[in-house]
Write an enzyme that holds these catalytic residues in place. Sequence first.
Site, PDB file in Angstrom:
ATOM      1  N   ASP A  97       0.940  -1.237  -0.093  1.00 10.64           N
ATOM      2  CA  ASP A  97      -0.091  -0.002   0.008  1.00 10.64           C
ATOM      3  C   ASP A  97       0.843   1.205  -0.019  1.00 10.64           C
ATOM      4  O   ASP A  97       2.088   1.471   0.473  1.00 10.64           O
ATOM      5  CB  ASP A  97      -0.719   0.208   1.179  1.00 10.64           C
ATOM      6  N   ASP A  98       0.322   2.318  -0.314  1.00  9.35           N
ATOM      7  CA  ASP A  98       0.547   3.741   0.007  1.00  9.35           C
ATOM      8  C   ASP A  98       1.613   4.375  -1.287  1.00  9.35           C
ATOM      9  O   ASP A  98       2.127   5.571  -0.967  1.00  9.35           O
ATOM     10  CB  ASP A  98       1.331   3.947   1.130  1.00  9.35           C
ATOM     11  N   HIS A 148      -6.016   2.906  -4.290  1.00 11.92           N
ATOM     12  CA  HIS A 148      -5.782   3.190  -2.766  1.00 11.92           C
ATOM     13  C   HIS A 148      -6.184   4.716  -2.477  1.00 11.92           C
ATOM     14  O   HIS A 148      -5.898   5.395  -1.331  1.00 11.92           O
ATOM     15  CB  HIS A 148      -4.545   2.978  -2.260  1.00 11.92           C
ATOM     16  N   HIS A 152      -5.477   9.366   0.356  1.00 17.99           N
ATOM     17  CA  HIS A 152      -5.432   8.547   1.684  1.00 17.99           C
ATOM     18  C   HIS A 152      -6.329   9.127   2.660  1.00 17.99           C
ATOM     19  O   HIS A 152      -5.791   8.911   4.037  1.00 17.99           O
ATOM     20  CB  HIS A 152      -4.008   8.239   2.257  1.00 17.99           C
ATOM     21  N   TYR A 189      -6.971   2.532   5.648  1.00 18.42           N
ATOM     22  CA  TYR A 189      -7.268   2.130   7.014  1.00 18.42           C
ATOM     23  C   TYR A 189      -8.158   0.976   6.988  1.00 18.42           C
ATOM     24  O   TYR A 189      -8.853   0.417   8.079  1.00 18.42           O
ATOM     25  CB  TYR A 189      -7.900   3.219   7.799  1.00 18.42           C
ATOM     26  N   HIS A 241       3.649  -2.317   3.136  1.00 21.82           N
ATOM     27  CA  HIS A 241       3.829  -0.995   2.603  1.00 21.82           C
ATOM     28  C   HIS A 241       5.272  -0.560   1.894  1.00 21.82           C
ATOM     29  O   HIS A 241       6.145  -0.790   2.759  1.00 21.82           O
ATOM     30  CB  HIS A 241       3.444   0.112   3.844  1.00 21.82           C
TER      31      HIS A 241
END
Length: 297
Positions: A97-98, A148, A152, A189, A241
């Site tokens: 992720d991210d 995603h 965020h 989240y 991540h």
Amino acid sequence: MAVLRVGVLWWSLPLAVSMVLGLSGCGEVVAPVQQGRKDDVVRVRKSAPVRLAVDPALLAARVVAQQPGWPGTRPIVAPPQRSIRCGQVKCVALTFDDGPFDYTGRVLDVLAEYHAKATFFVVGQMVNAQTRPYLRRMVSEGHELGNHSWDHPSLTSLSHDALRAQLERTQQMVKDTTGATMRLLRPPYGSTNATVAQEAAREGLAQILWDLDTLDWRDRNSVLVAQRASVARPGSIVLLHDIHKTTAEAVPNLLRELTAKGYTFVTVSELYGARGLAPGKRYAGEAGEEEQDKRRR
């Protein structure tokens, strides 16, 4: 799914395509005079020969790929889809992720070394001139991309219009960069509700959660992250991540340990295989869903 995107000077494509097909030169050609013949002209067909139909976009991409000096962005050609029966082999889906970020390239290098496929959930705002090549490499090496959000936020806290913008902007950014249309969403989240599900369904995105959190976002310890990932079960979706250096450092060890246990590393879509993933519906890995079924009983 093979994905093609051609960034070329389109005004030159008709000429290039005609050259590839070899359609020029219809009419008469002059052949060397053969002894004993009076007529040195050979008559040829007036129309182009019959050829199999070719997708113009595919043909254009091939033209670009054959011209190393061609201006513009070269096309991305994804490898053929794999056929992996995760009901018969031990599969695990690693998800990152991210990103993309500075350490994404290192993660991709190690995945390539192990011939492992993964799923990367992209934050739209993280895509820039420096990180776009990572996305293109992901597609060309057979990894899967997922949405995603743009920057965020917790999607459940947004208005309907803001939620839609978060998804659409990221979809378009990745489409413009790679030519790929994402089919997965990971709500930041893991925060989701009926409104998020409805908007995800409208965008054609299945919601992907996880059943194994390595907590790499909290504990920046590569040894600890690898140990947590190593307890994955068949069908697990593992949360990682690629924005953390310690996670990139953990990937070689976790791949080594899971490989020794006989695991095959697949994308989320490969994990679910022929059953497919329904837009809007939530998935948390087969291992996670089995655990939920036990609790319901």
